[in-house]
Design a protein around this motif. Structure first.
Motif, short mmCIF file in Angstrom:
data_model
loop_
_atom_site.label_atom_id
_atom_site.label_comp_id
_atom_site.label_asym_id
_atom_site.label_seq_id
_atom_site.Cartn_x
_atom_site.Cartn_y
_atom_site.Cartn_z
N GLY A 100 -1.91 13.96 -4.48
CA GLY A 100 -2.19 12.74 -5.23
C GLY A 100 -1.70 11.52 -4.48
N ASN A 101 -0.86 10.74 -5.14
CA ASN A 101 -0.36 9.52 -4.53
C ASN A 101 1.03 9.68 -3.93
N VAL A 102 1.41 10.93 -3.63
CA VAL A 102 2.74 11.20 -3.08
C VAL A 102 2.63 12.03 -1.81
N MET A 103 3.35 11.61 -0.77
CA MET A 103 3.48 12.38 0.45
C MET A 103 4.95 12.74 0.65
N THR A 104 5.22 13.95 1.13
CA THR A 104 6.58 14.36 1.43
C THR A 104 6.58 15.11 2.76
N CYS A 105 7.69 15.02 3.48
CA CYS A 105 7.78 15.76 4.74
C CYS A 105 9.22 16.16 4.99
N GLY A 106 9.38 17.09 5.96
CA GLY A 106 10.67 17.74 6.14
C GLY A 106 11.67 17.04 7.03
N MET B 140 0.77 4.29 -2.90
CA MET B 140 1.25 5.61 -2.54
C MET B 140 2.72 5.51 -2.16
N VAL B 141 3.44 6.62 -2.31
CA VAL B 141 4.85 6.68 -1.94
C VAL B 141 5.07 7.94 -1.10
N ALA B 142 5.99 7.85 -0.15
CA ALA B 142 6.29 9.00 0.70
C ALA B 142 7.80 9.20 0.77
N GLY B 143 8.20 10.46 0.82
CA GLY B 143 9.61 10.80 0.98
C GLY B 143 9.80 11.55 2.28
N LYS C 176 12.16 3.68 -8.98
CA LYS C 176 11.06 4.17 -9.82
C LYS C 176 10.18 3.01 -10.27
N LYS C 177 10.80 1.88 -10.57
CA LYS C 177 10.03 0.72 -11.02
C LYS C 177 9.21 0.14 -9.88
N VAL C 178 9.82 0.04 -8.70
CA VAL C 178 9.14 -0.56 -7.55
C VAL C 178 7.97 0.29 -7.08
N VAL C 179 8.11 1.62 -7.18
CA VAL C 179 7.05 2.53 -6.73
C VAL C 179 5.71 2.20 -7.38
N SER C 180 5.74 1.73 -8.62
CA SER C 180 4.50 1.43 -9.33
C SER C 180 3.72 0.28 -8.69
N ALA C 181 4.37 -0.48 -7.82
CA ALA C 181 3.71 -1.61 -7.16
C ALA C 181 3.01 -1.18 -5.87
N PHE C 182 3.04 0.12 -5.56
CA PHE C 182 2.41 0.64 -4.35
C PHE C 182 1.33 1.65 -4.71
N ASP D 153 0.81 -1.21 0.00
CA ASP D 153 0.00 0.00 0.00
C ASP D 153 0.85 1.27 0.00
N LEU D 154 1.87 1.31 0.83
CA LEU D 154 2.65 2.53 0.99
C LEU D 154 4.14 2.21 1.06
N LEU D 155 4.91 2.91 0.25
CA LEU D 155 6.37 2.82 0.31
C LEU D 155 6.89 4.15 0.86
N VAL D 156 7.63 4.09 1.97
CA VAL D 156 8.21 5.28 2.58
C VAL D 156 9.72 5.24 2.37
#
Length: 327
Positions: free
Chosen positions: A159-165, A109-112, A101-107, A78-81
């Protein structure tokens, strides 16, 4: 189905930690999920810790972090952080970037987290999106990724991306995920496990200065510092700051001297020079532009102040490209 929608099924979260990540950032991501599972008495989150090669990584505190696997095409959920810290460019080469980049498509949502945002940017996953990163990197991040709308928020969801500081915003981000998925009571219960009683919303701006235990000691100090950090490029006279804080200049000077051991003018100058130093060492912005961005009337005035503060000229500091790390 969005990861924010309530579900009886556990959210499957993979956490990719890069070498030289902060232990606090890692804990801020994984511990809220553990706390939610514990206080609810249910398996609401399934977490798997990964590294690029499947081997333990060394954190900035020099402690090793054990992982449960390698990031490869078999990973999904579901989520890759992605958590990063210092020297992310040296830890993630072009081949690793392509794999991420390839693996992200299997989730879903992705978070940085912290420098994890840089990895998402380098992979082209933030183009046309709103995003944030650690406040120290706002300028150089915006310069590196002109197609990203950089926000100064603690965390950003687009969208399907979360980012935080960084560590504290990561905790806020994960608590927000718990709240959206399972309700405010569980999020508050998870926060209380860490005696975290000042939970922030995503739109709260990242401060340039973490006031820590000074918050609440003297509101006049906090207000003055916030005014200073908001006016780095166009500095306010100390008299104007005092007026906006509803105190006299003398009172403001007494507050700064008592709590910080220096007058407000000296603190304000150091704050501007701190911002300038990051741009000098970590960006390609011209020295003249840095002088302008930090409120100096001339290049000569900036060079004199910088040299006095750091013992070398901006040009010398840039040529050395000193690598700073926090033990």
């Amino acid at each position: 189905m969005s990861i924010f929608e309530n579900s009886d099924q556990p959210l499957k979260v993979s956490v990719l930690a890069l070498p030289e990540s902060s232990m606090m950032s890692v804990a801020s991501v994984i511990d809220p999920m553990r706390a939610a599972n514990r206080v609810s008495g249910q398996m609401m989150f399934e977490r798997k810790m990964l590294s690029l090669d499947g081997e333990p990584i060394q954190l900035t505190c020099a402690l090793p972090l054990a992982v449960e696997g390698r990031l490869d095409e078999r990973v999904g959920g579901d989520l890759l952080v992605i958590i990063g810290g210092f020297n992310q460019h040296s830890h993630v080469n072009s081949a690793n970037l392509a794999r991420i980049k390839k693996v992200v498509s299997a989730f879903k949502m992705v978070a940085g987290v912290e420098a994890g945002t840089w990895i998402l940017g380098r992979a082209g996953l933030l183009d046309g999106k709103k995003a944030t990163t650690h406040w120290e990197d706002f300028e150089i991040f915006a310069e590196a990724f002109p197609d990203v709308e950089v926000q100064r928020d603690r965390f950003v969801i687009d969208g399907n991306v979360m980012t935080c500081g960084g560590a504290s915003p990561a905790l806020d981000m994960m608590l927000d995920l718990i709240r959206r998925r399972h309700g405010t009571p569980l999020a508050l219960s998870a926060a209380s496990v860490f005696i975290y009683d000042e939970v922030h919303v995503h739109s709260d701006a990242q401060p340039l200065v973490s006031l820590g235990t000074l918050v609440g000691v003297d509101r006049r100090l906090e207000n003055a510092i916030r005014l200073m950090e908001a006016r780095i490029e166009n500095p306010l006279p100390i008299g104007a700051i005092a007026q906006r804080c509803n105190v006299s200049v003398k009172t403001l000077e007494n507050v700064f001297n008592r709590l910080l051991g220096q007058p407000p003018a000296r603190y304000y100058l150091a704050l501007r020079l701190q911002a300038a130093d990051r741009m000098v060492v970590e960006s390609g912005i011209s020295i003249l532009e840095i002088a302008v961005r930090t409120g100096f009337g001339s290049l000569a005035a900036f060079s004199r102040a910088y040299s006095k503060q750091f013992g070398m000229s901006p040009k010398q500091a840039r040529s050395q490209r000193q690598i700073r790390s926090i033990a």
